[in-house]
Design a protein around this motif. Structure first.
Motif, PDB file in Angstrom:
ATOM      1  N   GLY A 266       0.821  -1.205   0.000  1.00  0.00           N
ATOM      2  CA  GLY A 266       0.000   0.000   0.000  1.00  0.00           C
ATOM      3  C   GLY A 266       0.852   1.251   0.000  1.00  0.00           C
ATOM      4  O   GLY A 266       2.040   1.224   0.351  1.00  0.00           O
ATOM      5  N   THR A 267       0.241   2.367  -0.365  1.00  0.00           N
ATOM      6  CA  THR A 267       1.003   3.610  -0.484  1.00  0.00           C
ATOM      7  C   THR A 267       1.489   4.135   0.860  1.00  0.00           C
ATOM      8  O   THR A 267       2.456   4.900   0.916  1.00  0.00           O
ATOM      9  N   ARG A 268       0.831   3.747   1.967  1.00  0.00           N
ATOM     10  CA  ARG A 268       1.302   4.139   3.302  1.00  0.00           C
ATOM     11  C   ARG A 268       1.417   2.894   4.176  1.00  0.00           C
ATOM     12  O   ARG A 268       1.011   2.890   5.327  1.00  0.00           O
ATOM     13  N   ALA A 269       2.002   1.855   3.608  1.00  0.00           N
ATOM     14  CA  ALA A 269       2.130   0.584   4.324  1.00  0.00           C
ATOM     15  C   ALA A 269       3.048   0.728   5.532  1.00  0.00           C
ATOM     16  O   ALA A 269       4.037   1.459   5.496  1.00  0.00           O
ATOM     17  N   GLY A 270       2.691   0.031   6.595  1.00  0.00           N
ATOM     18  CA  GLY A 270       3.546  -0.006   7.785  1.00  0.00           C
ATOM     19  C   GLY A 270       3.645   1.343   8.472  1.00  0.00           C
ATOM     20  O   GLY A 270       2.762   2.187   8.374  1.00  0.00           O
ATOM     21  N   GLY A 271       4.754   1.515   9.205  1.00  0.00           N
ATOM     22  CA  GLY A 271       4.962   2.770   9.907  1.00  0.00           C
ATOM     23  C   GLY A 271       4.272   2.859  11.243  1.00  0.00           C
ATOM     24  O   GLY A 271       4.291   3.912  11.882  1.00  0.00           O
ATOM     25  N   PHE A 272       3.665   1.766  11.687  1.00  0.00           N
ATOM     26  CA  PHE A 272       2.979   1.735  12.989  1.00  0.00           C
ATOM     27  C   PHE A 272       3.648   0.678  13.866  1.00  0.00           C
ATOM     28  O   PHE A 272       4.316  -0.233  13.362  1.00  0.00           O
ATOM     29  N   PRO A 273       3.498   0.760  15.187  1.00  0.00           N
ATOM     30  CA  PRO A 273       4.130  -0.218  16.061  1.00  0.00           C
ATOM     31  C   PRO A 273       3.669  -1.642  15.743  1.00  0.00           C
ATOM     32  O   PRO A 273       2.483  -1.898  15.553  1.00  0.00           O
ATOM     33  N   GLY A 274       4.632  -2.558  15.665  1.00  0.00           N
ATOM     34  CA  GLY A 274       4.311  -3.954  15.414  1.00  0.00           C
ATOM     35  C   GLY A 274       4.044  -4.293  13.969  1.00  0.00           C
ATOM     36  O   GLY A 274       3.607  -5.414  13.670  1.00  0.00           O
ATOM     37  N   ALA A 275       4.320  -3.375  13.050  1.00  0.00           N
ATOM     38  CA  ALA A 275       4.046  -3.632  11.628  1.00  0.00           C
ATOM     39  C   ALA A 275       4.807  -4.852  11.125  1.00  0.00           C
ATOM     40  O   ALA A 275       4.306  -5.605  10.279  1.00  0.00           O
ATOM     41  N   ASP A 276       6.016  -5.083  11.662  1.00  0.00           N
ATOM     42  CA  ASP A 276       6.821  -6.222  11.208  1.00  0.00           C
ATOM     43  C   ASP A 276       6.215  -7.557  11.622  1.00  0.00           C
ATOM     44  O   ASP A 276       6.562  -8.603  11.070  1.00  0.00           O
ATOM     45  N   VAL A 277       5.299  -7.535  12.591  1.00  0.00           N
ATOM     46  CA  VAL A 277       4.572  -8.737  13.001  1.00  0.00           C
ATOM     47  C   VAL A 277       3.226  -8.822  12.282  1.00  0.00           C
ATOM     48  O   VAL A 277       2.852  -9.870  11.739  1.00  0.00           O
ATOM     49  N   ILE A 278       2.508  -7.718  12.264  1.00  0.00           N
ATOM     50  CA  ILE A 278       1.127  -7.697  11.765  1.00  0.00           C
ATOM     51  C   ILE A 278       1.057  -7.854  10.242  1.00  0.00           C
ATOM     52  O   ILE A 278       0.226  -8.626   9.729  1.00  0.00           O
ATOM     53  N   LEU A 279       1.916  -7.154   9.492  1.00  0.00           N
ATOM     54  CA  LEU A 279       1.824  -7.215   8.033  1.00  0.00           C
ATOM     55  C   LEU A 279       2.068  -8.625   7.498  1.00  0.00           C
ATOM     56  O   LEU A 279       1.311  -9.082   6.633  1.00  0.00           O
ATOM     57  N   PRO A 280       3.074  -9.364   7.973  1.00  0.00           N
ATOM     58  CA  PRO A 280       3.221 -10.758   7.512  1.00  0.00           C
ATOM     59  C   PRO A 280       2.027 -11.638   7.905  1.00  0.00           C
ATOM     60  O   PRO A 280       1.622 -12.518   7.134  1.00  0.00           O
ATOM     61  N   GLN A 281       1.452 -11.404   9.095  1.00  0.00           N
ATOM     62  CA  GLN A 281       0.277 -12.195   9.499  1.00  0.00           C
ATOM     63  C   GLN A 281      -0.914 -11.938   8.582  1.00  0.00           C
ATOM     64  O   GLN A 281      -1.703 -12.856   8.325  1.00  0.00           O
ATOM     65  N   LEU A 282      -1.053 -10.717   8.088  1.00  0.00           N
ATOM     66  CA  LEU A 282      -2.156 -10.408   7.174  1.00  0.00           C
ATOM     67  C   LEU A 282      -2.046 -11.232   5.893  1.00  0.00           C
ATOM     68  O   LEU A 282      -3.049 -11.562   5.263  1.00  0.00           O
ATOM     69  N   VAL A 283      -0.819 -11.581   5.517  1.00  0.00           N
ATOM     70  CA  VAL A 283      -0.588 -12.371   4.300  1.00  0.00           C
ATOM     71  C   VAL A 283      -0.669 -13.869   4.586  1.00  0.00           C
ATOM     72  O   VAL A 283      -1.333 -14.629   3.871  1.00  0.00           O
ATOM     73  N   SER A 284      -0.001 -14.289   5.656  1.00  0.00           N
ATOM     74  CA  SER A 284       0.171 -15.728   5.907  1.00  0.00           C
ATOM     75  C   SER A 284      -0.703 -16.280   7.019  1.00  0.00           C
ATOM     76  O   SER A 284      -0.766 -17.501   7.209  1.00  0.00           O
ATOM     77  N   GLY A 285      -1.379 -15.401   7.769  1.00  0.00           N
ATOM     78  CA  GLY A 285      -2.208 -15.844   8.877  1.00  0.00           C
ATOM     79  C   GLY A 285      -1.420 -15.933  10.174  1.00  0.00           C
ATOM     80  O   GLY A 285      -0.210 -15.719  10.212  1.00  0.00           O
ATOM     81  N   ALA A 286      -2.135 -16.241  11.255  1.00  0.00           N
ATOM     82  CA  ALA A 286      -1.539 -16.366  12.581  1.00  0.00           C
ATOM     83  C   ALA A 286      -1.765 -17.789  13.085  1.00  0.00           C
ATOM     84  O   ALA A 286      -2.561 -18.540  12.519  1.00  0.00           O
ATOM     85  N   GLU A 287      -1.085 -18.137  14.147  1.00  0.00           N
ATOM     86  CA  GLU A 287      -1.180 -19.497  14.668  1.00  0.00           C
ATOM     87  C   GLU A 287      -2.474 -19.754  15.417  1.00  0.00           C
ATOM     88  O   GLU A 287      -2.859 -20.910  15.608  1.00  0.00           O
ATOM     89  N   ARG A 288      -3.115 -18.691  15.868  1.00  0.00           N
ATOM     90  CA  ARG A 288      -4.403 -18.852  16.568  1.00  0.00           C
ATOM     91  C   ARG A 288      -5.378 -17.812  16.046  1.00  0.00           C
ATOM     92  O   ARG A 288      -4.989 -16.846  15.385  1.00  0.00           O
TER      93      ARG A 288
END
Length: 374
Positions: A266-288
């Motif tokens: 996205g044009t303003r992707a990331g830049g928020f706390p925890g983005a390195d955790v949340i953005l990959p989960q949005l693509v690949s899902g989470a364990e729970r």
């Protein structure tokens, strides 16, 4: 009890026969003589009035207007703040470095300023967070206004008679309108799954407005007990139960609240706390995953009930975070977290209640479809 805060409507609650309990540091009504079950059903059928003045109301301004505020807020939240249209509001959440949710709340654009409503239990953390991080912005807690919620299918008719213009609003619209009770700040939203409004009114006029609303045959006062069963039927999270600092938006099934512009690519992707955790989960899902659960029988599975994959498994695969009997659906209902491989609707898991493993089926949320005015 003496150190509990009170809302401006405290005396009215007691006059109406409310049973009062401590909640988020406030003395709040949990139910009225009608009782939780009837209050819940009345809100679904007609209209209910809730005192939510314990929540935090905040106005944010900046020399650069809304664009400056939005840029500062987007450094704290994963949602599209800059793209919010004037007169509209959006669900948002503060996240931490591990991707956990520090609070969920509403942001609204009013011209060149922002209006924010945060949870009562988190406002003492949220307001300093914004003040410290949003440099250049002025973050002002609103301490002279009460907040009421009028919820239910009759809410529009009732409020339009007192605040002309309310009926023209759509779901998630906000407006500042004149009334006989002074200027009111309205949002067409709420936390019951029903059509309705949240109404910010001057403290000195709040009781007068509340009495005028309650004078309508369709309106009854509703306490925290029914508020909880209503939001649970609607599949809505309660902060501290269903979401917390150790739960990511993806785990909580709140990925829908993160718009494309803030996601990877996205044009303003990331830049928020925890983005390195949340953005990959949005693509690949989470364990729970947070799911809806329909226990067999009539007894609810309540908060803290451990969940297992089968009747003999030794290791829990999740836990119940909210549970109650649903008056509208006439059945028990729960929300909780299970491992993602068991999160598909139709899957049977087992809750351990008083030493017994009892079955519960994973179901799609909400338990009762929403009735918003789109």
């Amino acid at each position: 009890m003496s150190d509990l805060k009170v809302t401006v409507l405290n005396a009215l609650h007691r006059e109406l026969g409310a049973k009062m309990v401590p909640f988020a540091g406030y003395d709040m009504p949990v139910q009225y003589p009608m009782g939780v079950m009837k209050e819940h059903l009345h809100c679904r059928a007609q209209a209910g009035l809730f005192d939510v003045s314990h929540m935090g109301q905040v106005v944010i301004t900046a020399p650069g207007g809304y664009a400056e505020i939005a840029a500062a807020m987007e450094a704290l939240v994963p949602v599209d703040v800059a793209g919010l249209a004037d007169g509209r509001q959006r669900y948002a959440m503060f996240t931490n470095a591990l991707g956990g949710i520090e609070d969920d709340f509403m942001i609204a654009r009013r011209g060149e300023e922002m209006f924010v409503v945060v949870n009562a239990s988190r406002k003492d953390a949220d307001i300093p967070r914004m003040t410290k991080a949003m440099t250049g912005c002025t973050v002002t807690e609103v301490t002279d206004r009460a907040l009421l919620a009028l919820q239910g299918p009759e809410a529009e008719t009732v409020l339009e008679a007192l605040v002309p213009g309310a009926a023209a609003m759509r779901f998630m619209d906000i407006a500042v309108l004149p009334s006989e009770y002074g200027e009111v700040w309205l949002s067409r939203s709420g936390y019951t799954g029903e059509d309705g409004y949240e109404i910010s009114v001057e403290e000195g006029r709040a009781e007068e407005l509340a009495r005028a609303l309650l004078a309508h045959d369709a309106v009854e006062p509703i306490g925290l007990g029914a508020r909880d069963s209503l939001r649970l039927e609607a599949g809505l999270c309660l902060y501290g139960n269903d979401i917390d600092a150790g739960t990511t938006p993806v785990e909580a099934n709140l990925g829908w609240a993160i718009q494309k512009v803030r996601r990877a690519g996205g044009t303003r992707a990331g830049g928020f706390p925890g983005a390195d955790v949340i953005l990959p989960q949005l693509v690949s899902g989470a364990e729970r995953r947070r799911v809806g659960l329909s226990p067999e029988g009539r007894a609810p599975m309540r908060e803290g009930t451990p969940l297992f994959a089968d009747e003999t498994a030794e290791t829990a695969i999740g836990t119940i975070t909210s549970g109650a009997f649903g008056p509208s659906i006439e059945a028990p209902m729960s929300m909780g977290y299970v491992s993602t491989d068991l999160a598909a609707p139709g899957t049977t898991v087992y809750g351990e209640v008083r030493g017994k493993r009892l079955p519960a089926k994973v179901v799609a949320l909400p338990f009762k479809p929403a009735n918003f005015k789109r």
